[in-house]
Motif scaffolding. Structure first.
Motif, PDB file in Angstrom:
ATOM      1  N   VAL A 168       8.556  14.451   7.073  1.00 42.40           N
ATOM      2  CA  VAL A 168       9.524  13.396   6.784  1.00 42.40           C
ATOM      3  C   VAL A 168       9.418  13.003   5.321  1.00 42.40           C
ATOM      4  CG1 VAL A 168       9.476  12.483   9.134  1.00 42.40           C
ATOM      5  CG2 VAL A 168       7.923  11.540   7.419  1.00 42.40           C
ATOM      6  N   LYS A 169      10.497  12.437   4.820  1.00 38.26           N
ATOM      7  CA  LYS A 169      10.558  11.948   3.449  1.00 38.26           C
ATOM      8  C   LYS A 169      11.095  10.519   3.498  1.00 38.26           C
ATOM      9  CE  LYS A 169      13.615  13.777   0.750  1.00 38.26           C
ATOM     10  NZ  LYS A 169      14.339  14.733  -0.107  1.00 38.26           N
TER      11      LYS A 169
ATOM     12  N   SER B 195       9.610   3.003  -3.671  1.00 36.77           N
ATOM     13  CA  SER B 195       9.092   4.378  -3.655  1.00 36.77           C
ATOM     14  C   SER B 195      10.231   5.314  -3.290  1.00 36.77           C
ATOM     15  CB  SER B 195       7.939   4.524  -2.657  1.00 36.77           C
ATOM     16  OG  SER B 195       8.371   4.222  -1.341  1.00 36.77           O
ATOM     17  N   ARG B 196      10.185   6.488  -3.875  1.00 28.78           N
ATOM     18  CA  ARG B 196      11.220   7.492  -3.644  1.00 28.78           C
ATOM     19  C   ARG B 196      10.540   8.823  -3.307  1.00 28.78           C
ATOM     20  NH1 ARG B 196      16.436   7.685  -5.501  1.00 28.78           N
ATOM     21  NH2 ARG B 196      16.000   5.968  -6.949  1.00 28.78           N
ATOM     22  N   ASP B 197      11.085   9.513  -2.293  1.00 20.32           N
ATOM     23  CA  ASP B 197      10.552  10.822  -1.892  1.00 20.32           C
ATOM     24  C   ASP B 197       9.075  10.739  -1.515  1.00 20.32           C
ATOM     25  OD1 ASP B 197      13.029  11.848  -2.390  1.00 20.32           O
ATOM     26  OD2 ASP B 197      12.533  12.641  -4.360  1.00 20.32           O
ATOM     27  N   LEU B 198       8.704   9.687  -0.826  1.00 17.02           N
ATOM     28  CA  LEU B 198       7.344   9.585  -0.298  1.00 17.02           C
ATOM     29  C   LEU B 198       7.242  10.477   0.933  1.00 17.02           C
ATOM     30  CD1 LEU B 198       4.567   8.162  -0.398  1.00 17.02           C
ATOM     31  CD2 LEU B 198       5.530   6.411   1.122  1.00 17.02           C
ATOM     32  N   ARG B 199       6.404  11.488   0.868  1.00 18.69           N
ATOM     33  CA  ARG B 199       6.358  12.494   1.931  1.00 18.69           C
ATOM     34  C   ARG B 199       5.241  12.202   2.926  1.00 18.69           C
ATOM     35  NH1 ARG B 199       9.785  16.633   0.676  1.00 18.69           N
ATOM     36  NH2 ARG B 199      10.562  16.586  -1.480  1.00 18.69           N
ATOM     37  N   GLY B 200       5.530  12.516   4.172  1.00 19.66           N
ATOM     38  CA  GLY B 200       4.563  12.325   5.250  1.00 19.66           C
ATOM     39  C   GLY B 200       4.943  13.188   6.434  1.00 19.66           C
ATOM     40  N   SER B 201       4.500  12.791   7.624  1.00 24.22           N
ATOM     41  CA  SER B 201       4.800  13.568   8.823  1.00 24.22           C
ATOM     42  C   SER B 201       4.814  12.652  10.039  1.00 24.22           C
ATOM     43  CB  SER B 201       3.796  14.702   9.018  1.00 24.22           C
ATOM     44  OG  SER B 201       2.491  14.181   9.224  1.00 24.22           O
ATOM     45  N   VAL B 202       5.493  13.101  11.066  1.00 26.35           N
ATOM     46  CA  VAL B 202       5.556  12.418  12.357  1.00 26.35           C
ATOM     47  C   VAL B 202       5.073  13.393  13.415  1.00 26.35           C
ATOM     48  CG1 VAL B 202       7.087  11.468  14.111  1.00 26.35           C
ATOM     49  CG2 VAL B 202       7.407  10.844  11.717  1.00 26.35           C
TER      50      VAL B 202
ATOM     51  N   LEU C 222      13.654  -5.749   2.908  1.00 21.56           N
ATOM     52  CA  LEU C 222      12.852  -4.550   2.669  1.00 21.56           C
ATOM     53  C   LEU C 222      13.502  -3.433   3.461  1.00 21.56           C
ATOM     54  CD1 LEU C 222      10.386  -3.066   1.551  1.00 21.56           C
ATOM     55  CD2 LEU C 222       9.125  -3.801   3.599  1.00 21.56           C
ATOM     56  N   TYR C 223      14.075  -2.479   2.753  1.00 24.65           N
ATOM     57  CA  TYR C 223      14.835  -1.380   3.379  1.00 24.65           C
ATOM     58  C   TYR C 223      14.018  -0.094   3.314  1.00 24.65           C
ATOM     59  CZ  TYR C 223      18.346   2.314   3.841  1.00 24.65           C
ATOM     60  OH  TYR C 223      19.033   3.421   4.224  1.00 24.65           O
ATOM     61  N   GLU C 224      14.045   0.670   4.418  1.00 24.51           N
ATOM     62  CA  GLU C 224      13.326   1.947   4.453  1.00 24.51           C
ATOM     63  C   GLU C 224      14.184   2.993   5.162  1.00 24.51           C
ATOM     64  OE1 GLU C 224       8.946   2.372   5.167  1.00 24.51           O
ATOM     65  OE2 GLU C 224       9.610   3.330   7.015  1.00 24.51           O
TER      66      GLU C 224
END
Length: 425
Positions: free
Chosen positions: A247-248, A269-276, A206-208
């Motif tokens: 972050v993406k 999933s591709r271009d899953l957006r979030g924040s840190v 599982l790569y991220e």
């Protein structure tokens, strides 16, 4: 052409070499087990002027070097200054019953500062903010079969900062500063399961990849009080504002062969957006200083990482605290008969309560620093070195001890200001 400018061109090839070395080393990696936590292992934030004194730099500045800790102290740079540095590290990682050795190299920083007016100095540069590099492996036997499953967790990458900073002299002895950082880079992680037997060896993973690209800000203030004809008592404070970095993320399921090469990959999933969320950081310092003669001081910094969110569970981090005591001495900067008297000698001791919380226990780091600045002409340009030895964590059943030795090498080039001429005071 002035003498200073002529000398600058003589040592410019050294500056270019160190800049190239910095960028080359930044691609090399070792193993930092605790970089698995948070945003990775935080890089040293100061220039070699600071690093040689254990990181001392909240209140003390210099006309000969760029201070990368407190932007308010840029007002001390009355000459145009260029700096570049790289570092190499040798490390022993040990537990109760095993140990390993590894080495790595990285960029320390690239920086440029120049006064625009008598009261305003601008700085720009590039430096690493955090580094991620870890490999954790263990094996488990498959019941009723002669085969094993190897589980491994790997991470690489980190976050870099391109920054622009300004220092403003408000009144005699009082200055303020602000710095804007563009945080960019990627952290790559993989959770891998590999079946090992006599007939085949393949793995699923599982790569991220988490990509960063956002701004953060720092402010600073510095105040200098004369306590003698040439001696001053300095006070300083810095505040890194809380930052919510965008972050993406990209995730995929992979199949890898025995050599680790990927032969199939399915995007989850591709271009899953979030924040840190990076927590605010506070620093305070006091120092006694006689320019080009001696400096001695103490810094305290605090950062509550328990509020960190974005990559891991919140309860794995805690508040971080750091205390630094350090100083420098230059026997006689104007000496004609002794080169050793013109060298600047530095030393510092640092103790840090790390933000990592493992099995409910805090981890500490203690280090000792030595530094030298070797003048290369009669001006203020120099070759700079810093040596750091220390220990992080403790060896235990589920914890690791890192014993490290780090070498920094850099160059500072000072030339007269492009915008106005001003005497060194």
């Amino acid at each position: 052409m002035s003498e200073n400018t002529s000398n600058m061109f003589k040592i410019l090839p050294i500056f270019i070499f160190i800049s190239f070395l910095s960028l080359t080393l930044s691609a090399q990696n070792g193993n930092a087990p605790y970089s698995r936590l948070g945003i990775g292992q935080l890089a040293e934030s100061g220039s070699l002027y600071n690093i040689g004194m254990g990181g001392l730099g909240v209140s003390n500045g210099s006309q000969a070097y760029i201070n990368l800790i407190n932007p308010a102290l840029l007002t001390r740079n009355t000459l145009t200054a260029y700096e570049a540095a790289a570092n190499a590290e040798y490390k022993i990682i040990s537990s109760n019953n095993a140990s390993e050795r590894n080495s790595t190299g990285n960029l320390s920083y690239l920086a440029f500062a120049f006064p625009l007016t008598r009261h305003w100095t601008l700085g720009v540069g590039l430096k690493p903010f955090s580094n991620v590099n870890y490999i954790d492996r263990f094996e488990q036997k498959i019941p009723q079969r002669p085969s094993f499953i190897e589980y491994s967790y790997e991470g690489t990458g980190g976050v870099n900062q391109a920054f622009i900073s300004s220092g403003f002299l408000l009144t005699k002895g009082l200055s303020v500063g602000i710095q804007a950082n563009y945080n960019f880079g990627a952290i790559n992680t993989a959770s891998i399961s590999r079946i090992i037997d006599n007939q085949l060896s393949y793995a699923v993973a599982l790569y991220e990849q988490t990509n960063f690209g956002d701004l953060s800000y720092k402010t600073g203030i510095a105040y200098r009080v004369r306590v003698g004809k040439e001696t001053s008592l300095n006070f300083g404070a810095v505040y890194d504002l809380e930052a919510n970095l965008a972050v993406k993320k990209f995730r995929s399921a992979q199949r890898r062969d025995a050599s680790g090469q990927i032969f199939s990959s399915d995007t989850i999933s591709r271009d899953l957006r979030g924040s840190v969320l990076l927590p605010a950081k506070y620093g305070f310092g006091i120092s006694l200083q006689r320019p080009f003669k001696y400096t001695v001081g103490i810094d305290l910094t605090f950062q509550d990482w328990s509020s960190f969110t974005g990559l891991i569970l919140r309860d794995t981090l805690q508040s971080s605290q750091k205390i630094t005591v350090g100083g420098e001495i230059t026997p006689n900067i104007a000496s004609i008969g002794s080169y050793l008297a013109r060298i600047t000698y530095r030393a510092g001791v640092t103790h840090t309560i790390l933000p990592y919380l493992l099995n409910g226990n805090s981890l500490n780091e203690t280090s000792i620093s030595l530094g030298f600045s070797l003048p290369v002409n009669r001006g203020l340009s120099s070759i700079n070195m810093a040596f750091i030895g220390g220990q992080r964590g403790v060896a235990g059943e589920n914890t690791l001890k890192e014993t490290f030795f780090r070498v920094h090498l850099g160059l500072t080039v000072n030339d007269q200001s492009w915008f106005y001429r001003r005497k060194i005071r």
